[in-house]
Design a protein around this motif. Structure first.
Motif, PDB file in Angstrom:
ATOM      1  N   ILE A 100      31.999  47.006  52.999  1.00 35.21           N
ATOM      2  CA  ILE A 100      32.157  47.143  51.555  1.00 35.21           C
ATOM      3  C   ILE A 100      33.259  48.154  51.245  1.00 35.21           C
ATOM      4  CG2 ILE A 100      30.342  48.906  51.425  1.00 35.21           C
ATOM      5  CD1 ILE A 100      29.654  47.879  48.642  1.00 35.21           C
ATOM      6  N   GLN A 101      34.048  47.824  50.270  1.00 40.39           N
ATOM      7  CA  GLN A 101      35.072  48.740  49.768  1.00 40.39           C
ATOM      8  C   GLN A 101      34.983  48.729  48.250  1.00 40.39           C
ATOM      9  OE1 GLN A 101      38.997  48.052  51.287  1.00 40.39           O
ATOM     10  NE2 GLN A 101      39.920  49.724  50.130  1.00 40.39           N
TER      11      GLN A 101
ATOM     12  N   TYR B  99      36.747  37.062  52.054  1.00 42.19           N
ATOM     13  CA  TYR B  99      36.677  38.341  51.338  1.00 42.19           C
ATOM     14  C   TYR B  99      36.532  38.021  49.860  1.00 42.19           C
ATOM     15  CZ  TYR B  99      41.571  37.242  50.444  1.00 42.19           C
ATOM     16  OH  TYR B  99      42.723  36.595  50.076  1.00 42.19           O
ATOM     17  N   GLY B 100      36.185  39.008  49.080  1.00 45.27           N
ATOM     18  CA  GLY B 100      36.027  38.743  47.652  1.00 45.27           C
ATOM     19  C   GLY B 100      35.325  39.870  46.914  1.00 45.27           C
ATOM     20  N   ASN B 101      34.981  39.569  45.687  1.00 46.62           N
ATOM     21  CA  ASN B 101      34.306  40.538  44.825  1.00 46.62           C
ATOM     22  C   ASN B 101      32.799  40.369  44.966  1.00 46.62           C
ATOM     23  OD1 ASN B 101      33.156  41.797  42.397  1.00 46.62           O
ATOM     24  ND2 ASN B 101      35.301  42.044  41.801  1.00 46.62           N
ATOM     25  N   LEU B 102      32.098  41.475  45.138  1.00 48.46           N
ATOM     26  CA  LEU B 102      30.650  41.403  45.316  1.00 48.46           C
ATOM     27  C   LEU B 102      29.949  40.797  44.106  1.00 48.46           C
ATOM     28  CD1 LEU B 102      30.039  44.875  46.981  1.00 48.46           C
ATOM     29  CD2 LEU B 102      29.663  42.665  48.049  1.00 48.46           C
ATOM     30  N   ASP B 103      30.500  40.995  42.923  1.00 43.09           N
ATOM     31  CA  ASP B 103      29.857  40.497  41.706  1.00 43.09           C
ATOM     32  C   ASP B 103      29.691  38.982  41.700  1.00 43.09           C
ATOM     33  OD1 ASP B 103      29.440  42.849  39.900  1.00 43.09           O
ATOM     34  OD2 ASP B 103      31.570  43.086  40.303  1.00 43.09           O
TER      35      ASP B 103
ATOM     36  N   LEU C 121      27.754  54.142  43.707  1.00 40.60           N
ATOM     37  CA  LEU C 121      27.959  55.080  44.810  1.00 40.60           C
ATOM     38  C   LEU C 121      29.404  55.131  45.287  1.00 40.60           C
ATOM     39  CD1 LEU C 121      24.788  54.284  46.968  1.00 40.60           C
ATOM     40  CD2 LEU C 121      25.087  56.098  45.277  1.00 40.60           C
ATOM     41  N   GLN C 122      30.212  54.154  44.857  1.00 38.28           N
ATOM     42  CA  GLN C 122      31.633  54.121  45.217  1.00 38.28           C
ATOM     43  C   GLN C 122      31.816  54.175  46.745  1.00 38.28           C
ATOM     44  OE1 GLN C 122      34.643  54.216  42.784  1.00 38.28           O
ATOM     45  NE2 GLN C 122      32.917  53.077  41.936  1.00 38.28           N
ATOM     46  N   LEU C 123      31.146  53.264  47.439  1.00 33.73           N
ATOM     47  CA  LEU C 123      31.228  53.236  48.896  1.00 33.73           C
ATOM     48  C   LEU C 123      32.581  52.689  49.341  1.00 33.73           C
ATOM     49  CD1 LEU C 123      27.666  51.893  49.763  1.00 33.73           C
ATOM     50  CD2 LEU C 123      28.433  54.258  49.548  1.00 33.73           C
ATOM     51  N   ASN C 124      33.186  53.369  50.289  1.00 36.54           N
ATOM     52  CA  ASN C 124      34.508  52.961  50.775  1.00 36.54           C
ATOM     53  C   ASN C 124      34.485  52.853  52.298  1.00 36.54           C
ATOM     54  OD1 ASN C 124      37.221  52.307  50.836  1.00 36.54           O
ATOM     55  ND2 ASN C 124      37.906  54.435  50.715  1.00 36.54           N
ATOM     56  N   HIS C 125      34.642  51.639  52.779  1.00 37.19           N
ATOM     57  CA  HIS C 125      34.646  51.352  54.214  1.00 37.19           C
ATOM     58  C   HIS C 125      33.305  51.693  54.855  1.00 37.19           C
ATOM     59  CE1 HIS C 125      38.890  50.152  55.084  1.00 37.19           C
ATOM     60  NE2 HIS C 125      39.056  50.721  53.882  1.00 37.19           N
ATOM     61  N   TYR C 126      32.269  51.060  54.363  1.00 38.78           N
ATOM     62  CA  TYR C 126      30.926  51.137  54.942  1.00 38.78           C
ATOM     63  C   TYR C 126      30.544  49.741  55.444  1.00 38.78           C
ATOM     64  CZ  TYR C 126      29.827  55.802  53.080  1.00 38.78           C
ATOM     65  OH  TYR C 126      29.802  57.160  52.809  1.00 38.78           O
TER      66      TYR C 126
ATOM     67  N   ALA D  56      33.775  47.703  45.043  1.00 41.11           N
ATOM     68  CA  ALA D  56      33.045  46.536  44.537  1.00 41.11           C
ATOM     69  C   ALA D  56      33.463  45.253  45.247  1.00 41.11           C
ATOM     70  CB  ALA D  56      33.267  46.387  43.034  1.00 41.11           C
ATOM     71  N   SER D  57      34.140  45.380  46.379  1.00 40.88           N
ATOM     72  CA  SER D  57      34.620  44.215  47.115  1.00 40.88           C
ATOM     73  C   SER D  57      34.119  44.253  48.554  1.00 40.88           C
ATOM     74  CB  SER D  57      36.155  44.168  47.100  1.00 40.88           C
ATOM     75  OG  SER D  57      36.640  44.111  45.776  1.00 40.88           O
ATOM     76  N   PHE D  58      34.192  43.111  49.208  1.00 41.40           N
ATOM     77  CA  PHE D  58      33.814  43.048  50.616  1.00 41.40           C
ATOM     78  C   PHE D  58      34.949  42.407  51.407  1.00 41.40           C
ATOM     79  CE2 PHE D  58      32.745  38.876  49.091  1.00 41.40           C
ATOM     80  CZ  PHE D  58      32.972  38.029  50.160  1.00 41.40           C
ATOM     81  N   PHE D  59      35.074  42.822  52.667  1.00 40.40           N
ATOM     82  CA  PHE D  59      36.104  42.311  53.563  1.00 40.40           C
ATOM     83  C   PHE D  59      35.491  42.179  54.946  1.00 40.40           C
ATOM     84  CE2 PHE D  59      38.109  44.780  50.246  1.00 40.40           C
ATOM     85  CZ  PHE D  59      39.154  43.976  49.821  1.00 40.40           C
ATOM     86  N   TYR D  60      36.257  41.586  55.856  1.00 36.42           N
ATOM     87  CA  TYR D  60      35.836  41.486  57.250  1.00 36.42           C
ATOM     88  C   TYR D  60      36.876  42.163  58.130  1.00 36.42           C
ATOM     89  CZ  TYR D  60      31.943  38.352  56.341  1.00 36.42           C
ATOM     90  OH  TYR D  60      30.752  37.830  55.916  1.00 36.42           O
ATOM     91  N   ALA D  61      36.379  42.866  59.144  1.00 36.72           N
ATOM     92  CA  ALA D  61      37.252  43.514  60.115  1.00 36.72           C
ATOM     93  C   ALA D  61      36.627  43.339  61.492  1.00 36.72           C
ATOM     94  CB  ALA D  61      37.404  44.997  59.786  1.00 36.72           C
ATOM     95  N   LYS D  62      37.393  43.642  62.522  1.00 36.02           N
ATOM     96  CA  LYS D  62      36.868  43.546  63.878  1.00 36.02           C
ATOM     97  C   LYS D  62      35.577  44.356  63.988  1.00 36.02           C
ATOM     98  CE  LYS D  62      39.892  41.404  66.726  1.00 36.02           C
ATOM     99  NZ  LYS D  62      39.672  40.806  68.047  1.00 36.02           N
TER     100      LYS D  62
END
Length: 209
Positions: free
Chosen positions: A169-170, A141-145, A123-128, A172-178
């Motif tokens: 999610i960005q 943070y890191g790679n979802l795989d 689905l190529q989700l960007n900033h969900y 295939a990766s995940f991050f943390y934000a406020k």
């Protein structure tokens, strides 16, 4: 005195027999024309068959609409339904996003299997926002795989403060934000299980009324 059979007589008989055989073959090949009433019967039968097919397609279409495991605008994959809400009007804080999903009787996206991961990556989700448990820092943070399983959120959102960080999610990766930042929303919920037999029976009963 016996009659003499000459060569000319034999030839005449042979030619007569050949002519009769040819006439017989020609008669067999020329089939009689089909009466017009037969054509009308065939046309009527074909029309009735077409009508029955159309009725059958209509019934199947109604059954399919009732059998859809996901609501309109939701995507179906395996046992889950997914709803994507993106764009300026849908960008919300993590807590508000979780509340919106709850209104749909759903939750923020969780990824608990490789099959779900492959679907989400497509689905190529960007900033969900993800349904990850909020943290006190954003260093993870890191790679979802390589990161399944995660610490997926299960507690009440009232414990979340403006000093906490939430996962998103960005691709295939995940991050943390406020958690107070605004991002797109992806909700998920279990697909409805439908019994085909009960639907067929209800269709029959409706038509009898």
């Amino acid at each position: 005195m016996s009659e003499e059979v000459t060569y000319a007589d034999l030839k005449f008989q042979d030619s007569s027999q050949t002519e009769n055989i040819q006439k017989f073959d020609k008669f067999e090949k020329e089939e009689p024309p089909v009466p017009s009433h037969v054509w009308r019967q065939r046309a009527l039968a074909l029309t009735v068959l077409c009508l029955l097919l159309l009725i059958g397609l209509g019934v199947l279409g109604g059954i399919w609409n009732k059998c859809k495991p996901c609501p309109e605008e939701w995507m179906w994959h395996d046992d889950n339904c997914y709803l994507l809400l993106s764009g300026y009007q849908h960008r919300k804080t993590w807590q508000k996003s979780d509340e919106i999903c709850s209104d749909y009787n759903a939750s923020l996206l969780t990824i608990k299997s490789k099959r779900v991961l492959e679907f989400i990556k497509s689905l190529q989700l960007n900033h969900y926002w993800l349904g990850l448990s909020p943290r006190k820092d954003n260093k993870k943070y890191g790679n979802l795989d390589t990161s399944i399983p995660f610490d997926w959120f299960t507690r009440n959102t009232s414990v979340i403060s403006d000093k906490m960080y939430c996962g998103y999610i960005q691709y295939a990766s995940f991050f943390y934000a406020k958690c107070t930042d605004t991002k797109n929303i992806v909700c998920e919920k279990l697909a409805q299980s439908v019994k085909i037999e009960s639907i067929l029976m209800s269709e029959v009963l409706d038509r009898r009324k």
